[in-house]
Design a protein around this motif. Sequence first.
Motif, short mmCIF file in Angstrom:
data_model
loop_
_atom_site.label_atom_id
_atom_site.label_comp_id
_atom_site.label_asym_id
_atom_site.label_seq_id
_atom_site.Cartn_x
_atom_site.Cartn_y
_atom_site.Cartn_z
N MET A 165 0.85 -1.32 -0.08
CA MET A 165 -0.02 -0.05 0.14
C MET A 165 0.88 1.12 -0.12
N PRO A 166 0.70 1.85 -1.05
CA PRO A 166 1.65 3.19 -0.89
C PRO A 166 1.32 4.33 -0.29
N ILE A 167 2.38 4.92 0.47
CA ILE A 167 2.02 6.10 1.52
C ILE A 167 2.92 7.27 0.91
N SER A 168 2.18 8.40 0.88
CA SER A 168 2.84 9.61 0.35
C SER A 168 3.68 10.15 1.43
N ARG A 169 4.50 10.99 0.99
CA ARG A 169 5.58 11.77 1.77
C ARG A 169 4.72 12.66 2.58
N ASP A 170 3.51 13.15 2.26
CA ASP A 170 2.61 14.06 2.94
C ASP A 170 2.09 13.20 4.13
N ASP A 171 1.78 12.01 3.79
CA ASP A 171 1.35 11.18 5.08
C ASP A 171 2.34 11.02 6.09
N GLN A 196 9.54 2.20 5.33
CA GLN A 196 9.12 1.46 6.38
C GLN A 196 7.62 1.48 6.83
N LEU A 197 7.22 2.25 6.74
CA LEU A 197 5.48 2.59 6.87
C LEU A 197 4.93 1.77 5.89
N GLU A 198 5.43 1.80 4.48
CA GLU A 198 4.68 1.01 3.23
C GLU A 198 4.92 -0.35 3.86
N SER A 199 6.01 -0.88 4.03
CA SER A 199 6.28 -2.23 4.52
C SER A 199 5.36 -2.76 5.65
N ILE A 200 4.98 -1.91 6.61
CA ILE A 200 4.23 -2.28 7.74
C ILE A 200 2.77 -2.17 7.21
N LEU A 201 2.28 -1.52 6.50
CA LEU A 201 1.00 -1.60 5.88
C LEU A 201 0.55 -2.64 4.88
N GLU A 202 1.73 -3.11 3.98
CA GLU A 202 1.75 -4.10 3.39
C GLU A 202 1.31 -5.40 4.08
N TYR A 203 2.23 -5.69 5.25
CA TYR A 203 2.15 -6.67 6.15
C TYR A 203 0.86 -6.81 6.83
N VAL A 204 0.27 -5.55 7.10
CA VAL A 204 -1.03 -5.66 7.69
C VAL A 204 -2.09 -6.02 6.64
N ASP A 205 -1.91 -5.68 5.59
CA ASP A 205 -2.77 -6.16 4.32
C ASP A 205 -2.63 -7.80 4.14
N LYS A 206 -1.60 -8.16 4.37
CA LYS A 206 -1.40 -9.64 4.32
C LYS A 206 -2.29 -10.63 5.52
N LEU A 207 -2.19 -9.78 6.37
CA LEU A 207 -3.01 -10.24 7.80
C LEU A 207 -4.40 -10.13 7.56
#
Length: 95
Positions: free
Chosen positions: A1-7, A30-41
């Motif tokens: 899941m992409p996260i922007s610099r503004d986020d 790092q935040l994109e990696s975390i959100l990708e893992y949450v999507d897997k869960l």
Amino acid sequence: MPISRDDVKHIAHLARLGLTEEEISHFQGQLESILEYVDKLKTVDVSRVDPMTHVLDLKNVYRKDSVSPSIDPQAVLKIAPAAQGQFYKVPKVIE
């Protein structure tokens, strides 16, 4: 899941963090990696798992409440650094 610099900047602002441009780029990945893992869960089937409040089956252990003799107040006041009447005397801490 992409996260922007503004986020990332917004999250840093909420956490009261001052980040450099380099740190923003670093945390963006790092935040994109975390959100990708949450999507897997989200894909895990938990329909047959009972809700729980704790991973261990813990229960509160209560003891029977019973009356027992207490320390004599006058004996306690004798060992107090300072006493005034039947009370402990403590230094003032709030003006």
